[in-house]
Design an enzyme around this catalytic site. Structure first.
Site, PDB file in Angstrom:
ATOM      1  CG  ASN A   1      -1.526   1.315   1.525  1.00 32.35           C
ATOM      2  OD1 ASN A   1      -2.406   1.755   0.801  1.00 32.35           O
ATOM      3  ND2 ASN A   1      -1.057   1.992   2.565  1.00 32.35           N
TER       4      ASN A   1
ATOM      5  CB  SER B   1      -3.591   5.349  -8.468  1.00 31.02           C
ATOM      6  OG  SER B   1      -4.309   6.546  -8.669  1.00 31.02           O
TER       7      SER B   1
ATOM      8  CE1 TYR C   1       0.631   8.513  -6.472  1.00 36.50           C
ATOM      9  CE2 TYR C   1      -1.159   8.741  -8.057  1.00 36.50           C
ATOM     10  CZ  TYR C   1      -0.694   8.308  -6.827  1.00 36.50           C
ATOM     11  OH  TYR C   1      -1.543   7.652  -5.958  1.00 36.50           O
TER      12      TYR C   1
ATOM     13  CB  ALA D   1       5.204   7.136 -15.387  1.00 35.65           C
TER      14      ALA D   1
ATOM     15  CE  LYS E   1       0.457   4.837  -6.723  1.00 34.75           C
ATOM     16  NZ  LYS E   1       0.550   3.876  -5.619  1.00 34.75           N
TER      17      LYS E   1
ATOM     18  CB  ILE F   1      -9.239   7.654  -1.271  1.00 34.42           C
ATOM     19  CG1 ILE F   1      -9.506   6.634  -2.392  1.00 34.42           C
ATOM     20  CG2 ILE F   1      -9.637   7.099   0.098  1.00 34.42           C
ATOM     21  CD1 ILE F   1     -10.921   6.159  -2.562  1.00 34.42           C
TER      22      ILE F   1
END
Ligand SMILES: NC(=O)c1ccc[n+]([C@@H]2O[C@H](COP(=O)([O-])OP(=O)(O)OC[C@H]3O[C@@H](n4cnc5c(N)ncnc54)[C@H](O)[C@@H]3O)[C@@H](O)[C@H]2O)c1
Length: 267
Positions: free
Chosen positions: A97, A150, A163, A165, A167, A196
């Site tokens: 996570n 994500s 971020y 790329a 994910k 979230i």
């Protein structure tokens, strides 16, 4: 009957009270799992916060311990896996996570450091934890790995190049490992959260903030774009994690599951 009775689960990035890691650790414990909460723990204060999360679960009669692990340090991952094997003898569930939002921002201003940290935390940390745990799962007959990607691992949101790329890489890794280790009875899936409302969610909201707009206004705008009409909370993602960890999802592997209130990739 609890769906995860006597299962052993490691959760990374579990220190923040509003975060998905802690929410998942709590729900895994409530489903009967013995949970190992991990997070950075670089100083006394961080260690205390992590220990506090494990305490909160124990106070609710859950089985939880805390181990500090910086997932960019392979030696710390290996030490954690050794400790868990010493104490519990197996690892059934791994929820990768931990993540970093540092790769959000304008592409032309993005620094090497932003790219490097995004890769080290979001990709390599997940890779290393999988590489450390999979041999244990093979030896014990299987397991379930859930990677927190994500919606940015499936579709594009503006001004998040590093971020996004990394994910996308998490989703690709998930599918590759599902394919390679299916015959070892190891299922590998990703959850792909949308908006979230966590500490990190608020950092992303600040990026969208326009002059004179409050964070509450940004949240209202974000909520309006979600078909279910609200930003998610960590428990929404934690429910999906428990499902993917349990036998309820016994024939599901290699999936990247949006947990995004109906927001669809590409829209
Ligand atoms: N909040 C959102 O809207 C959103 C949306 C999609 C995906 N995600 C992903 O969900 C995951 C959890 O994020 P969150 O929103 O719950 O935020 P969070 O800040 O509570 O969780 C991230 C955790 O990762 C930990 N971490 C960072 N670097 C680490 C390292 N090197 N080693 C160990 N731990 C490290 C942090 O200390 C933190 O506790 C992340 O992977 C994030 O990218 C978040």
């Amino acid at each position: 009957m609890k769906s995860l009775l006597d299962k052993v689960a490691i959760v990374t990035g579990a220190a923040h009270p509003m975060g998905m890691g802690f929410a998942a650790a709590l729900k895994l414990a409530q489903a009967g799992a013995k949970v190992i909460l991990t997070d950075l723990g670089r100083n006394e204060q961080e260690l205390k916060v992590l220990e506090q999360r494990a305490n909160e679960i124990r106070e609710l009669d859950g089985n939880a311990i805390a181990i500090a692990v910086d997932i960019t340090q392979r030696s710390q991952i290996d030490r954690c896996v050794e400790k868990v094997i010493e104490q519990y003898g197996k690892i059934d569930i791994l929820f990768n996570n931990a993540g970093s939002p540092i790769g959000c921002g304008e592409f032309l201003n993005m620094t090497d450091q932003q790219w490097d940290i995004s890769y080290q935390v979001n990709v390599k940390g997940t890779v290393d934890f999988c590489q450390a745990v999979i041999p244990v799962m093979i030896e014990k007959g299987g397991g379930s790995i859930i990677n927190n990607a994500s919606l940015s691992g499936l579709a594009v949101v503006e001004k998040m190049a590093a971020y996004t790329a990394t994910k996308f890489a998490v989703v690709g890794l998930t599918k590759a490992l599902a394919c390679e280790f299916g015959r070892n009875n190891i299922r590998v899936n990703s959850v792909c959260p949308g908006n979230i409302w966590t500490q990190m969610g608020q950092i992303e909201a600040e990026l969208l903030q326009k002059d004179g707009q409050s964070i509450a206004d940004v949240k209202a705008d974000m909520s309006a774009k979600v078909p279910l009409g609200r930003c998610g909370v960590s428990a929404d993602v934690a429910n999906a994690v428990v499902y993917l960890a349990s036998d309820m999802s016994s024939y599901i592997s290699g999936v990247a599951m949006p947990v995004a209130g109906g927001m669809a990739p590409g829209l």
